[in-house]
Design a protein around this motif. Structure first.
Motif, PDB file in Angstrom:
ATOM      1  N   LEU A 124      94.204  28.054 -48.532  1.00 43.49           N
ATOM      2  CA  LEU A 124      93.318  29.196 -48.766  1.00 43.49           C
ATOM      3  C   LEU A 124      93.855  30.506 -48.199  1.00 43.49           C
ATOM      4  CD1 LEU A 124      89.927  27.429 -47.933  1.00 43.49           C
ATOM      5  CD2 LEU A 124      90.858  27.956 -50.201  1.00 43.49           C
ATOM      6  N   ASP A 125      95.005  30.451 -47.519  1.00 42.17           N
ATOM      7  CA  ASP A 125      95.564  31.628 -46.853  1.00 42.17           C
ATOM      8  C   ASP A 125      94.508  32.270 -45.951  1.00 42.17           C
ATOM      9  OD1 ASP A 125      97.537  33.448 -46.148  1.00 42.17           O
ATOM     10  OD2 ASP A 125      97.009  34.824 -47.777  1.00 42.17           O
ATOM     11  N   ALA A 126      93.914  31.430 -45.111  1.00 43.84           N
ATOM     12  CA  ALA A 126      92.825  31.850 -44.234  1.00 43.84           C
ATOM     13  C   ALA A 126      93.182  31.557 -42.781  1.00 43.84           C
ATOM     14  CB  ALA A 126      91.548  31.106 -44.612  1.00 43.84           C
ATOM     15  N   SER A 127      92.313  31.968 -41.879  1.00 37.42           N
ATOM     16  CA  SER A 127      92.489  31.697 -40.452  1.00 37.42           C
ATOM     17  C   SER A 127      91.468  30.655 -40.014  1.00 37.42           C
ATOM     18  CB  SER A 127      92.266  32.971 -39.637  1.00 37.42           C
ATOM     19  OG  SER A 127      93.194  33.951 -39.992  1.00 37.42           O
ATOM     20  N   ALA A 128      91.926  29.633 -39.293  1.00 38.68           N
ATOM     21  CA  ALA A 128      91.039  28.581 -38.795  1.00 38.68           C
ATOM     22  C   ALA A 128      90.584  28.938 -37.385  1.00 38.68           C
ATOM     23  CB  ALA A 128      91.760  27.240 -38.795  1.00 38.68           C
ATOM     24  N   HIS A 129      89.289  28.760 -37.137  1.00 37.35           N
ATOM     25  CA  HIS A 129      88.711  29.038 -35.822  1.00 37.35           C
ATOM     26  C   HIS A 129      87.894  27.832 -35.373  1.00 37.35           C
ATOM     27  CE1 HIS A 129      89.861  33.279 -35.981  1.00 37.35           C
ATOM     28  NE2 HIS A 129      89.556  33.204 -37.264  1.00 37.35           N
ATOM     29  N   ASP A 130      88.309  27.226 -34.267  1.00 41.37           N
ATOM     30  CA  ASP A 130      87.629  26.045 -33.724  1.00 41.37           C
ATOM     31  C   ASP A 130      86.446  26.504 -32.888  1.00 41.37           C
ATOM     32  OD1 ASP A 130      86.853  23.640 -32.620  1.00 41.37           O
ATOM     33  OD2 ASP A 130      88.873  23.074 -31.977  1.00 41.37           O
ATOM     34  N   LEU A 131      85.248  26.083 -33.252  1.00 36.11           N
ATOM     35  CA  LEU A 131      84.045  26.466 -32.522  1.00 36.11           C
ATOM     36  C   LEU A 131      83.787  25.554 -31.318  1.00 36.11           C
ATOM     37  CD1 LEU A 131      81.639  27.344 -35.457  1.00 36.11           C
ATOM     38  CD2 LEU A 131      83.242  28.820 -34.228  1.00 36.11           C
ATOM     39  N   LYS A 132      84.658  24.574 -31.105  1.00 32.66           N
ATOM     40  CA  LYS A 132      84.607  23.658 -29.950  1.00 32.66           C
ATOM     41  C   LYS A 132      83.358  22.782 -29.916  1.00 32.66           C
ATOM     42  CE  LYS A 132      88.407  25.376 -28.238  1.00 32.66           C
ATOM     43  NZ  LYS A 132      89.634  24.713 -28.495  1.00 32.66           N
ATOM     44  N   ASN A 133      82.734  22.589 -31.066  1.00 34.65           N
ATOM     45  CA  ASN A 133      81.565  21.711 -31.132  1.00 34.65           C
ATOM     46  C   ASN A 133      81.700  20.715 -32.284  1.00 34.65           C
ATOM     47  OD1 ASN A 133      81.222  23.376 -33.319  1.00 34.65           O
ATOM     48  ND2 ASN A 133      79.115  23.929 -32.861  1.00 34.65           N
ATOM     49  N   GLY A 134      82.946  20.442 -32.675  1.00 35.97           N
ATOM     50  CA  GLY A 134      83.187  19.554 -33.802  1.00 35.97           C
ATOM     51  C   GLY A 134      83.164  20.275 -35.132  1.00 35.97           C
ATOM     52  N   THR A 135      83.283  21.606 -35.088  1.00 35.65           N
ATOM     53  CA  THR A 135      83.262  22.422 -36.295  1.00 35.65           C
ATOM     54  C   THR A 135      84.399  23.427 -36.268  1.00 35.65           C
ATOM     55  OG1 THR A 135      80.850  22.264 -36.379  1.00 35.65           O
ATOM     56  CG2 THR A 135      81.853  23.998 -37.690  1.00 35.65           C
ATOM     57  N   ILE A 136      85.082  23.548 -37.398  1.00 36.57           N
ATOM     58  CA  ILE A 136      86.132  24.561 -37.565  1.00 36.57           C
ATOM     59  C   ILE A 136      85.763  25.371 -38.793  1.00 36.57           C
ATOM     60  CG2 ILE A 136      88.572  25.006 -38.035  1.00 36.57           C
ATOM     61  CD1 ILE A 136      89.223  22.358 -36.601  1.00 36.57           C
ATOM     62  N   ILE A 137      85.751  26.705 -38.656  1.00 38.49           N
ATOM     63  CA  ILE A 137      85.486  27.564 -39.807  1.00 38.49           C
ATOM     64  C   ILE A 137      86.778  28.195 -40.262  1.00 38.49           C
ATOM     65  CG2 ILE A 137      83.076  28.014 -39.210  1.00 38.49           C
ATOM     66  CD1 ILE A 137      83.962  30.754 -38.129  1.00 38.49           C
ATOM     67  N   LEU A 138      86.903  28.400 -41.566  1.00 40.87           N
ATOM     68  CA  LEU A 138      88.064  29.071 -42.133  1.00 40.87           C
ATOM     69  C   LEU A 138      87.597  30.438 -42.640  1.00 40.87           C
ATOM     70  CD1 LEU A 138      88.595  25.791 -42.881  1.00 40.87           C
ATOM     71  CD2 LEU A 138      90.787  26.938 -43.134  1.00 40.87           C
ATOM     72  N   VAL A 139      88.251  31.480 -42.158  1.00 42.59           N
ATOM     73  CA  VAL A 139      87.834  32.850 -42.407  1.00 42.59           C
ATOM     74  C   VAL A 139      88.933  33.596 -43.140  1.00 42.59           C
ATOM     75  CG1 VAL A 139      87.114  34.995 -41.303  1.00 42.59           C
ATOM     76  CG2 VAL A 139      86.409  32.810 -40.334  1.00 42.59           C
ATOM     77  N   ASN A 140      88.511  34.349 -44.171  1.00 40.39           N
ATOM     78  CA  ASN A 140      89.439  35.210 -44.905  1.00 40.39           C
ATOM     79  C   ASN A 140      89.083  36.653 -44.568  1.00 40.39           C
ATOM     80  OD1 ASN A 140      90.993  36.579 -46.759  1.00 40.39           O
ATOM     81  ND2 ASN A 140      90.642  35.078 -48.371  1.00 40.39           N
TER      82      ASN A 140
END
Length: 59
Positions: A41-57
């Motif tokens: 997706l050519d995005a940035s991954a951000h680990d929320l440290k609660n078992g969730t990772i969001i991918l942001v463009n």
């Protein structure tokens, strides 16, 4: 302005919204899926440290 393009999580009940959601059953699979989607997706991954990772463009 950033837009969440995907969510990778270990707990389905903890996430929601309009972005595609990918559920994985282990931390290892969570990270592998998130980092593969990050490239696709050519995005940035951000680990929320609660078992969730969001991918942001940011485009």
């Amino acid at each position: 302005m950033a837009k969440i393009v995907a969510i990778v999580a270990m707990h389905f009940e903890a996430v929601g919204g309009g972005a595609p959601i990918f559920i994985e059953d282990s931390k290892d699979k969570l990270e592998k899926t998130a980092f593969l989607l990050e490239k696709i997706l050519d995005a940035s991954a951000h680990d929320l440290k609660n078992g969730t990772i969001i991918l942001v463009n940011r485009k």
